[in-house]
Enzyme design. Structure first.
Site, PDB file in Angstrom:
ATOM      1  CB  SER B 173     120.642  96.918  -0.447  1.00 59.66           C
ATOM      2  OG  SER B 173     121.575  96.464   0.638  1.00 59.66           O
ATOM      3  CG  ASP B 174     119.474  92.104   1.830  1.00 61.80           C
ATOM      4  OD1 ASP B 174     119.669  91.132   1.463  1.00 61.80           O
ATOM      5  OD2 ASP B 174     120.123  93.073   2.690  1.00 61.80           O
ATOM      6  CG  ASP B 175     114.290  95.494   3.442  1.00 65.23           C
ATOM      7  OD1 ASP B 175     114.195  94.522   3.553  1.00 65.23           O
ATOM      8  OD2 ASP B 175     114.354  96.455   4.274  1.00 65.23           O
ATOM      9  N   GLY B 178     114.119  92.762  -2.894  1.00 67.30           N
ATOM     10  CA  GLY B 178     113.022  91.829  -2.818  1.00 67.30           C
ATOM     11  C   GLY B 178     111.699  92.369  -3.125  1.00 67.30           C
TER      12      GLY B 178
END
Lengths: 397, 397
Positions: B173-175, B178
């Protein structure tokens, strides 16, 4: 055909020679950001239109997957189709394609031919393995990207040999490749068009396997340095406890992150086991990791007595970070999704009201519904508009 | 400090007020594309530097995660730190941040203050739930994005209630957030800087949950139209057979897509069961789906006799699409990854030779190794360079 003022890519002209997921997803994101996207389809349409459920002969998904795009049909194997494709390329900023490597060249529409028509054209190519290398001609199906990029190995329960690691559940490798292509197209257009820009029509090569592989975090440098091979951890983490996903009375699952000291001391009373919060065997994260089975069992014994939504509500009241695993109904009905307009009801002239996800970026001063200018069109719906405009703009075709 | 000519974002100046994964991943992608990224860290460094294995006091992952960036340290709570942050913003094209919502404003560095210093600054904000809505202030940890965005529900074996659905295995989810932030920054810069551009410094709001939710394909419109709730399918597909992931003699897994009629008729002889290729019970995909257990058992009986790499080689010889589930060693040693320079050996002055993944986009005329201009620097390594340049450029600070 232009976007409402305020969208950043208003005025950017894209041609999509795409099918299925990766290239069409790239152009949908660019279209959400305001680009004009002309999707070129074969006369019987992108085969993705046959996927999933249909209503009145129209794919429900295509309302989203094709939104904000103009659909034109061309037979790229015919001289007339090729000529029109080159005319579209001539007036465009960028072209996004996901044919198998070599196919565009065989059609006479490779980068050389496209740049002869328009040297400023940015060309993004998406394929399974990329435009070169020993695997370039291998068939690329979705699961291969997950498998060869290193993701499927990790999406698994550790030490389980009876059940195979599940698929990611969505076309993750196509999606990631499409996202990278969209990012590279926007970047290449900036480099070309900014004050002092170089005017170059770059060719971008994105592949599914590398796109997945790009998410492997520290695994590659750590393997190179120490020979370590990251193994799957299932739903738990080796280095934090208790954090896991627990079964509930209704067959659903609750993900709980109760591993910090403070949260742990709130979690234990919330599950009716206040004595564990004071137990010296669980006083630190290190001790909790060493004794995690007992903690996980205690938590699961509690979650099994409640439906997931009730267990979640109880823990939220105790300020313990958690979430049940949302299915699509949970997403569609969540108040936060509605407040943020992440879920929107859009009128589709072909289908009636359709639920659309918002573009995954909010822009100041732009309401999410205004970013859906129109829903996925019927095959060739814009033939007249586009080819008449082309004819007008170029003095006869 | 500028990129080699030829990279599309050469000349784009980014300030990162980021930590952990999402914002630093966004800026790393922009830096790979040629942007100048100044990473602002607290005096003791981004806490992500403590993650994973260390060598000589330096995180091995940071060689990749921090590559092509300039590191400066500032105490943003001090008047001097805030002043310098505003000076950096003044000369920048864009700023990327992933503080919790409200935190930047509390520091006196919210969009209003940043735009007072530089009205053209594009500002990308990344958070768990977004800058508004009822969940905005909830703590966002990685697994929440997967859970609330609908992905963890799908990454599971169907009908299994004993084993929880595994994590994706990476900070997906962070990737994704980003990646969306990077895409939106490049797009906003194009809209601002192109000929006739609007000069606006847009504010972009990206959240982890919506980023995951954006990959749910046709699930949302189909739920809205028919009330259908997509359930996990494990490693198989309901509508195609045989396609599954099979256990091998060495404990590894082999993913096989043998579901087309032609491929099926090549697969059965390859596993020593030529009679099944002619069996009328398996003559069509529909019939194979109805009798899939027998086929899966026959295939697994064969795969269990061989190590995964050998089974893979045998099926490749029979032209059956398949892949063993690559772990990081398989990726690092694969000839295609080497031919494409997807895996590169890079000299790191802090660590010695380090394996780096290539940028996930190839650009014509640019060799992948040249896109790694330098490796992740030590905390504050560029304080002198940046602040001296700032002082020189602005006549004293």
């Amino acid at each position: 055909m232009s976007a409402p003022k305020g969208l950043p890519l208003d005025g950017l002209k894209i041609v999509e020679l795409g099918h299925y997921i990766a290239a069409p997803f790239a152009t949908r994101l660019l279209a959400d950001l305001g680009a004009e996207v002309i999707k070129v389809e074969p006369p019987d349409g992108d085969p993705v239109r046959g996927w999933g459920s249909q209503k009145d002969g129209h794919a429900v998904w295509f309302s989203v997957h094709g939104r904000n795009k103009l659909s034109v049909t061309l037979d790229l194997k015919s001289a007339e189709g090729k000529k029109r494709a080159l005319q579209l390329a001539k007036r465009a900023d960028a072209l996004v394609e996901n044919f198998r490597p070599g196919q565009l060249e065989r059609l006479g529409l490779g980068p050389e031919a496209l740049h002869a028509a328009n040297p400023r054209l940015v060309i993004a190519r998406i394929s399974g393995y990329g435009q070169d290398g020993p695997y370039r001609d291998k068939p690329a199906f979705g699961a291969i990207g997950e498998a060869k990029g290193g993701l499927r190995h990790l999406t698994a329960n550790p030490g389980q040999t009876e059940l195979p690691p599940p698929r990611c559940g969505v076309s993750i490798s196509d999606d990631l490749a499409g996202m990278y292509a969209a990012m590279a197209v926007a970047s290449a257009c900036w480099g070309r068009d900014r004050p002092g820009g170089d005017g170059r029509g770059r060719v971008i090569d994105v592949d599914l396997v590398s796109s997945v592989f790009s998410l492997m975090e520290g695994m590659l440098p750590e393997y190179g340095m120490f020979g370590w091979v990251r193994q799957p951890q299932g739903a738990a983490l080796k280095t934090a406890a208790p954090t896991n996903t627990y079964p509930c009375a209704d067959g659903k699952w609750l993900c709980i992150a109760g591993n910090s000291d403070l949260i742990f001391r709130r979690l234990m009373p919330a599950i009716g086991r206040p004595e564990l919060a004071e137990d010296p065997r669980f006083a630190t994260n290190g001790l909790r990791c060493a004794n995690v089975e007992e903690l996980d069992a205690a938590i699961a014994a509690w979650t099994r007595t409640l439906p997931a939504a009730e267990a979640e509500a109880a823990l939220e009241k105790a300020d313990v970070p958690c979430s049940r695993l949302y299915d699509i109904r949970d997403c569609a009905e969540d108040p936060h999704f509605h407040a943020r307009q992440t879920v929107m009801r859009v009128e589709d002239p072909l289908l009636g009201p359709v639920l659309h996800p918002a573009a995954p970026f909010r822009l100041d001063g732009v309401e999410p519904p205004s970013m859906v200018r129109w829903t996925g069109p019927a095959v060739g719906a814009h033939n007249d508009l586009v080819f008449r405009e082309l004819l007008a703009g170029e003095g006869g075709a």
